[in-house]
Design an enzyme around this catalytic site. Structure first.
Site, PDB file in Angstrom:
ATOM      1  N   ASP A 121       0.751  -1.187  -0.058  1.00 17.59           N
ATOM      2  CA  ASP A 121       0.162   0.049  -0.107  1.00 17.59           C
ATOM      3  C   ASP A 121       0.780   1.247  -0.051  1.00 17.59           C
ATOM      4  O   ASP A 121       1.758   1.342   0.464  1.00 17.59           O
ATOM      5  CB  ASP A 121      -0.721   0.063   1.260  1.00 17.59           C
ATOM      6  CG  ASP A 121      -2.223   1.018   1.081  1.00 17.59           C
ATOM      7  OD1 ASP A 121      -2.414   1.385   0.164  1.00 17.59           O
ATOM      8  OD2 ASP A 121      -2.419   1.617   2.180  1.00 17.59           O
ATOM      9  N   ASN A 163      -9.902  -2.239  -5.380  1.00 12.63           N
ATOM     10  CA  ASN A 163      -9.081  -1.901  -6.619  1.00 12.63           C
ATOM     11  C   ASN A 163      -9.975  -1.858  -8.014  1.00 12.63           C
ATOM     12  O   ASN A 163      -9.540  -1.142  -8.619  1.00 12.63           O
ATOM     13  CB  ASN A 163      -7.806  -2.812  -6.725  1.00 12.63           C
ATOM     14  CG  ASN A 163      -6.832  -2.860  -5.668  1.00 12.63           C
ATOM     15  OD1 ASN A 163      -6.078  -3.761  -4.978  1.00 12.63           O
ATOM     16  ND2 ASN A 163      -6.527  -1.412  -5.262  1.00 12.63           N
TER      17      ASN A 163
END
Length: 128
Positions: free
Chosen positions: A33, A81
């Protein structure tokens, strides 16, 4: 070798020397991340940030291996996502596929995809 590489190498050796091997975890989980934020902060394309993060996976696994960590779980993709723009999603899937292929091709590590593979595009899921 750059000055940065030299300094980082010294730093890595100092950290490694301080590790208490008797307290080393057997399993480490890593969420990949922050690559988008990093890319934006340095004026790069988002895909460049994703690729830079992916480029560190081999290093991370090597460090874990040296430290005696037996299992590493990498969280490379979340269903969140899917909410990204199509171009970014395509870039991200391409980068993940390349990373997984690279890891598998070394023969050094066993790669096992986990999660809802049925939600992924067919060719991508089959590659994993």
């Amino acid at each position: 070798m750059s000055v940065r590489d030299l300094v980082y190498g010294v730093y890595e050796k100092r950290l490694t020397a301080k590790l208490d091997r008797s307290r080393m975890p057997r399993h480490v989980g890593v969420v990949m991340d922050g690559n988008r934020r990093w890319a934006k902060s340095v004026g790069e394309q988002i895909a460049t940030g994703h690729q830079r993060g992916a480029d560190k996976i081999h290093d991370l696994l090597g460090w874990c291996e040296e430290a005696g960590v037996e299992v590493v779980t990498l969280w490379l993709f979340s269903t969140d996502n899917f909410n990204r723009p199509a171009e970014e999603l395509a870039d991200l899937l391409r980068i993940i596929e390349g990373s997984v292929r690279s890891l598998a091709d070394t023969g050094r590590w066993r790669v096992r995809p986990l999660g809802a593979l049925d939600l992924l595009p067919g060719d991508f899921a089959r590659t994993l």
